[in-house]
Design a protein around this motif. Structure first.
Motif, PDB file in Angstrom:
ATOM      1  N   GLU A 101      -3.744  -9.548  13.551  1.00 41.46           N
ATOM      2  CA  GLU A 101      -4.264 -10.145  12.390  1.00 41.46           C
ATOM      3  C   GLU A 101      -5.220  -9.918  11.669  1.00 41.46           C
ATOM      4  O   GLU A 101      -5.622 -10.182  10.606  1.00 41.46           O
ATOM      5  CB  GLU A 101      -4.473 -11.573  12.942  1.00 41.46           C
ATOM      6  CG  GLU A 101      -3.394 -12.348  13.660  1.00 41.46           C
ATOM      7  CD  GLU A 101      -2.445 -12.948  12.895  1.00 41.46           C
ATOM      8  OE1 GLU A 101      -2.682 -12.643  11.693  1.00 41.46           O
ATOM      9  OE2 GLU A 101      -1.249 -13.387  13.029  1.00 41.46           O
ATOM     10  N   THR A 103      -5.518  -6.847  10.827  1.00 43.78           N
ATOM     11  CA  THR A 103      -5.149  -5.659   9.585  1.00 43.78           C
ATOM     12  C   THR A 103      -5.660  -5.758   8.269  1.00 43.78           C
ATOM     13  O   THR A 103      -5.656  -6.820   7.627  1.00 43.78           O
ATOM     14  CB  THR A 103      -3.706  -5.514   9.740  1.00 43.78           C
ATOM     15  OG1 THR A 103      -3.310  -5.372  11.047  1.00 43.78           O
ATOM     16  CG2 THR A 103      -3.228  -4.239   8.978  1.00 43.78           C
ATOM     17  N   TYR A 104      -6.015  -4.706   7.802  1.00 42.39           N
ATOM     18  CA  TYR A 104      -6.661  -4.481   6.277  1.00 42.39           C
ATOM     19  C   TYR A 104      -5.588  -5.212   5.549  1.00 42.39           C
ATOM     20  O   TYR A 104      -4.264  -4.899   5.457  1.00 42.39           O
ATOM     21  CB  TYR A 104      -7.002  -3.202   5.961  1.00 42.39           C
ATOM     22  CG  TYR A 104      -7.055  -2.893   4.597  1.00 42.39           C
ATOM     23  CD1 TYR A 104      -7.781  -3.500   3.755  1.00 42.39           C
ATOM     24  CD2 TYR A 104      -5.887  -2.084   4.157  1.00 42.39           C
ATOM     25  CE1 TYR A 104      -8.064  -3.384   2.363  1.00 42.39           C
ATOM     26  CE2 TYR A 104      -6.121  -1.740   2.529  1.00 42.39           C
ATOM     27  CZ  TYR A 104      -7.173  -2.278   1.675  1.00 42.39           C
ATOM     28  OH  TYR A 104      -7.039  -2.319   0.386  1.00 42.39           O
ATOM     29  N   ILE A 105      -6.072  -5.934   4.502  1.00 44.80           N
ATOM     30  CA  ILE A 105      -5.055  -6.648   3.488  1.00 44.80           C
ATOM     31  C   ILE A 105      -5.144  -5.858   2.385  1.00 44.80           C
ATOM     32  O   ILE A 105      -6.363  -6.186   1.612  1.00 44.80           O
ATOM     33  CB  ILE A 105      -5.430  -7.954   3.086  1.00 44.80           C
ATOM     34  CG1 ILE A 105      -5.156  -8.872   4.758  1.00 44.80           C
ATOM     35  CG2 ILE A 105      -4.471  -8.644   2.266  1.00 44.80           C
ATOM     36  CD1 ILE A 105      -5.527 -10.414   4.624  1.00 44.80           C
ATOM     37  N   SER A 107      -5.705  -4.716  -1.397  1.00 46.38           N
ATOM     38  CA  SER A 107      -6.295  -5.235  -2.712  1.00 46.38           C
ATOM     39  C   SER A 107      -6.657  -4.132  -3.577  1.00 46.38           C
ATOM     40  O   SER A 107      -7.361  -3.159  -3.573  1.00 46.38           O
ATOM     41  CB  SER A 107      -7.338  -6.010  -2.323  1.00 46.38           C
ATOM     42  OG  SER A 107      -7.857  -6.772  -3.704  1.00 46.38           O
ATOM     43  N   GLN A 140       0.485   1.396   0.596  1.00 46.46           N
ATOM     44  CA  GLN A 140       0.654   0.040   0.746  1.00 46.46           C
ATOM     45  C   GLN A 140       0.795  -0.602  -0.431  1.00 46.46           C
ATOM     46  O   GLN A 140       0.288  -0.274  -1.562  1.00 46.46           O
ATOM     47  CB  GLN A 140      -0.636  -0.317   1.839  1.00 46.46           C
ATOM     48  CG  GLN A 140      -0.376   0.005   3.043  1.00 46.46           C
ATOM     49  CD  GLN A 140      -1.648  -0.617   3.938  1.00 46.46           C
ATOM     50  OE1 GLN A 140      -2.743  -0.008   3.922  1.00 46.46           O
ATOM     51  NE2 GLN A 140      -1.474  -1.694   4.668  1.00 46.46           N
ATOM     52  N   ASP A 143      -2.265  -1.665  -3.157  1.00 47.22           N
ATOM     53  CA  ASP A 143      -3.408  -1.265  -2.533  1.00 47.22           C
ATOM     54  C   ASP A 143      -3.970  -0.410  -3.578  1.00 47.22           C
ATOM     55  O   ASP A 143      -5.433  -0.224  -3.566  1.00 47.22           O
ATOM     56  CB  ASP A 143      -3.027  -0.509  -1.486  1.00 47.22           C
ATOM     57  CG  ASP A 143      -4.269   0.035  -0.545  1.00 47.22           C
ATOM     58  OD1 ASP A 143      -5.461  -0.575  -0.513  1.00 47.22           O
ATOM     59  OD2 ASP A 143      -3.925   0.899   0.089  1.00 47.22           O
ATOM     60  N   ASN A 165       6.913  -3.840   1.450  1.00 48.52           N
ATOM     61  CA  ASN A 165       5.397  -3.633   2.091  1.00 48.52           C
ATOM     62  C   ASN A 165       4.886  -2.444   1.447  1.00 48.52           C
ATOM     63  O   ASN A 165       3.643  -1.960   2.123  1.00 48.52           O
ATOM     64  CB  ASN A 165       5.442  -3.679   3.524  1.00 48.52           C
ATOM     65  CG  ASN A 165       6.208  -4.787   4.088  1.00 48.52           C
ATOM     66  OD1 ASN A 165       5.908  -5.962   3.614  1.00 48.52           O
ATOM     67  ND2 ASN A 165       7.207  -4.816   4.739  1.00 48.52           N
TER      68      ASN A 165
END
Length: 664
Positions: A101, A103-105, A107, A140, A143, A165
């Motif tokens: 949870e 983990t880098y999101i 952006s 990603q 990203d 993804n």
């Protein structure tokens, strides 16, 4: 005892800390859906269906990668929404990645760059020929702002592919250098990261780390015609089988089956060259023509001999010469997974049993060897189709002689039957280099009905029979949504090597399926939509003999009815439409090998364009009966291909229709 309790507590804590609930969805219509994978011990687990028709299942999984498949109405299929796959234990699986949870999101503009991939596999490093290569970098999704190629090569094209993804930046590069030195500049916010940071990647064209995949230029966008020789045309009554059925019927499953004969032959093809040329055909794929006791010829008796009921080598040579005079290419069917039981090696085993010197040519189970699937491995358990041991040097030597003999006549390639049932190493390390060594412009097409990515990796083939296109197109023409068509075709367009795409064999049916007209319940409007897409889409159209005059028929053997040469039996509306669409394709380079872009999808309405720097064609279709408002303004002057009227905008598209616009 206390030690054991402590270990159990640690395991429980680790599961609580590092596992998470993961919901897997299946969104297509189905009667039953199961999921199986390494988190179910590869045993089917039933998925739950919601009120909205979506299937789902929740699993508690640790961080890591997991293999899985759906079992939909008793058929194993990949997760079409998941681009990540792996070949494991003889099957292709979708791959699920579970991360913690924390983990880098990703952006954009945050100045942080997450996972970056550039691995030694064709997905990332895809050499076409010396000096030409595709290079890709995967990041990603959402990203980074941009990725820029840096190196001693000229960038011909840059494209960005977006997956569920991740995002793939792909560069088409030309260089005069033997060694290409390159890196990528990744931009995000105020950050510009060189990848790799302190050195350059190198690709040596003289010693490529990944083999070249240079698909023959002539095959790109070419129009093929598939001929089932026994049922196409009887040109020489003198070589007819002893018992020949009436060409015009009545037909039965027995008369159309493997033991039913109608007298079609190679002389019949020779007498039809003017017809094929007038239709606009540029290549022929022949179902097997070598000696066999059946009408389908997939149970080969002698690979070095033309079947006597089809003619002889003089007839074949005449056919080759006349086709070449008309610039029509010739592709033969290669059946190397199995022979017929009357093949000389199998006959020797029947006669000499344990003393036969050909025992290693097959997979013998027990003695005495009789014509039985219990005695030897065979294709789908059919005793008259014993499986060849293609790893054995004697079999390879024989196949080499077969390939050499027929390529000496000047054929242009091979279509390979049951390709997935032969070891990939045979195609990659033996067959592909053998054929390309004789003629590097020969085409090699594999019969495979699913995602064929793995066959291009080393490579094994130049192209495949594109059943994925067939499934997507017929599903759409039957009333499917435009977005589904785009998703289903993108599943391979965005995954296969780019140099393959314009050579994919785009068929709507074959000798192994129902006829397209039957599949569409005789609806000519739906047929026109399907054929219109086939003739304007990325790839090389393959017309199964007789489709162009409205020949119908269900699954084998009903899809193998004789071609009715009496025009009384032709549907001239269908015939004229085929001719018109073939002519359109041949006149527009955009349709042969141009770029492809989806402009709009709405319900059953699909709008896409094909274009080059000097040519552009827009295709507008509606798979459903209800008209759809589109309200699309066009930038430029276009002419409606069917009416000749000038068009400035696309306000709406009628139900069950196709419109084609040509930029002026």
């Amino acid at each position: 005892m206390k030690k054991h309790i402590l270990i159990i507590v640690i395991i429980v804590l680790s599961i609580m800390l590092f596992s998470r609930n993961v919901t897997i969805y299946y969104t297509q219509a189905a009667s039953s859906v199961y999921i199986l994978g390494d988190f179910t011990d590869f045993k089917p687990v039933s998925m739950d269906k919601s009120n909205t028709g979506i299937w789902k299942k929740v699993f508690n999984l640790n961080e890591g990668k997991y293999k899985y498949l759906f079992l939909v109405d008793n058929e194993k299929i990949l997760d079409y929404k998941n681009p990540n796959t792996i070949y494991y234990n003889g099957e292709l699986y979708s791959v699920l990645t579970v991360e913690s949870e924390e983990t880098y999101i990703p952006s954009i503009n945050d100045g942080i760059i997450g996972v970056v991939k550039h691995n030694v596999e064709r997905k990332f490093i895809n050499p076409v020929k010396p000096g030409e290569i595709y290079l890709s970098l995967e990041v990603q999704k959402n990203d980074v702002q941009d990725v820029i190629f840096i190196g001693n090569g000229k960038m011909l094209k840059k494209e960005k592919l977006i997956y569920d993804n991740s995002e793939m930046y792909r560069f088409h590069i030309f260089t005069p250098s033997n060694i290409l030195k390159y890196k990528f500049l990744i931009k995000d916010g105020k950050i510009s990261l060189e990848y790799p940071e302190n050195y350059y990647f190198e690709f040596d064209f003289d010693k490529p780390i990944i083999k070249y995949l240079n698909v023959p230029e002539w095959s790109k966008g070419r129009i093929y015609y598939q001929i089932f020789p026994e049922r196409f045309r009887n040109g020489d009554k003198n070589n007819d089988p002893k018992y020949t059925n009436n060409w015009y019927g009545p037909y039965t499953s027995s008369s159309l089956g493997s033991n039913g004969f109608y007298g079609g032959d190679l002389e019949g093809v020779i007498k039809s060259i003017d017809y094929l040329k007038d239709l606009g055909i540029e290549a022929i794929y022949f179902n097997p023509i070598f000696e066999s006791v059946s009408s389908h010829k997939y149970d080969t008796k002698d690979y070095l001999k033309i079947d006597p009921h089809f003619g002889d080598e003089k007839t074949f040579e005449k056919l080759i010469n006349e086709l070449k005079e008309n610039n029509i290419k010739i592709v033969l069917d290669g059946v190397f997974n199995h022979s017929g039981d009357e093949f000389f090696a199998m006959q020797d085993i029947f006669r000499n049993q344990k003393n036969s010197k050909y025992l290693n040519w097959y997979f013998i189970k027990k003695f005495p060897v009789t014509k039985s699937a219990d005695s030897y491995l065979s294709w789908w358990g059919y005793a008259d189709l014993p499986k060849l041991n293609v790893d054995y040097y004697g079999v390879k030597a024989y196949i080499s002689s077969v390939i050499g003999k027929w390529m000496e006549y000047g054929i242009d390639g091979w279509r390979l039957d049951a390709a997935d049932q032969v070891k990939e190493s045979f195609w990659e390390k033996f067959f592909y280099p053998l054929v390309k060594g004789i003629n590097n412009k020969a085409i090699i097409s594999g019969e495979y009905w699913k995602d064929s990515t793995r066959f291009f990796e080393y490579p094994a083939f130049d192209t495949v029979m594109n059943y994925l296109f067939r499934d997507a197109t017929l599903g759409y023409a039957k009333g499917g949504s435009a977005s589904n068509f785009v998703r289903n075709t993108n599943s391979y367009l965005e995954k296969y090597p780019p140099q393959v795409l314009n050579s994919l064999w785009n068929m709507l049916d074959s000798h192994d399926t129902s006829r397209v007209l039957t599949e569409l319940n005789g609806d000519i409007n739906k047929l026109k939509i399907a054929v219109g897409i086939q003739m304007t889409f990325v790839g090389a159209p393959v017309i199964y003999y007789g489709d162009e005059i409205g020949l119908d028929g269900g699954k084998d053997p009903w899809c193998r009815k004789p071609f009715p040469w009496d025009k009384e039996f032709w549907n001239m509306d269908i015939y004229n439409y085929y001719k018109k669409m073939i002519k359109l394709r041949k006149e527009h380079e955009a349709l042969r090998y141009g770029e492809y872009e989806v402009l709009k999808t709405k319900l059953g309405a699909l709008v896409y364009k094909r274009y080059t720097d000097t040519d552009e064609v827009i295709v507008i279709t509606n798979s459903r009966k209800i008209p759809v408002k589109l309200n699309m303004k066009l930038n430029g002057k276009y002419i409606d291909f069917f009416t000749g009227n000038e068009v400035n905008s696309i306000d709406k598209i009628s139900g069950l229709s196709i419109q084609i616009l040509i930029r002026q």
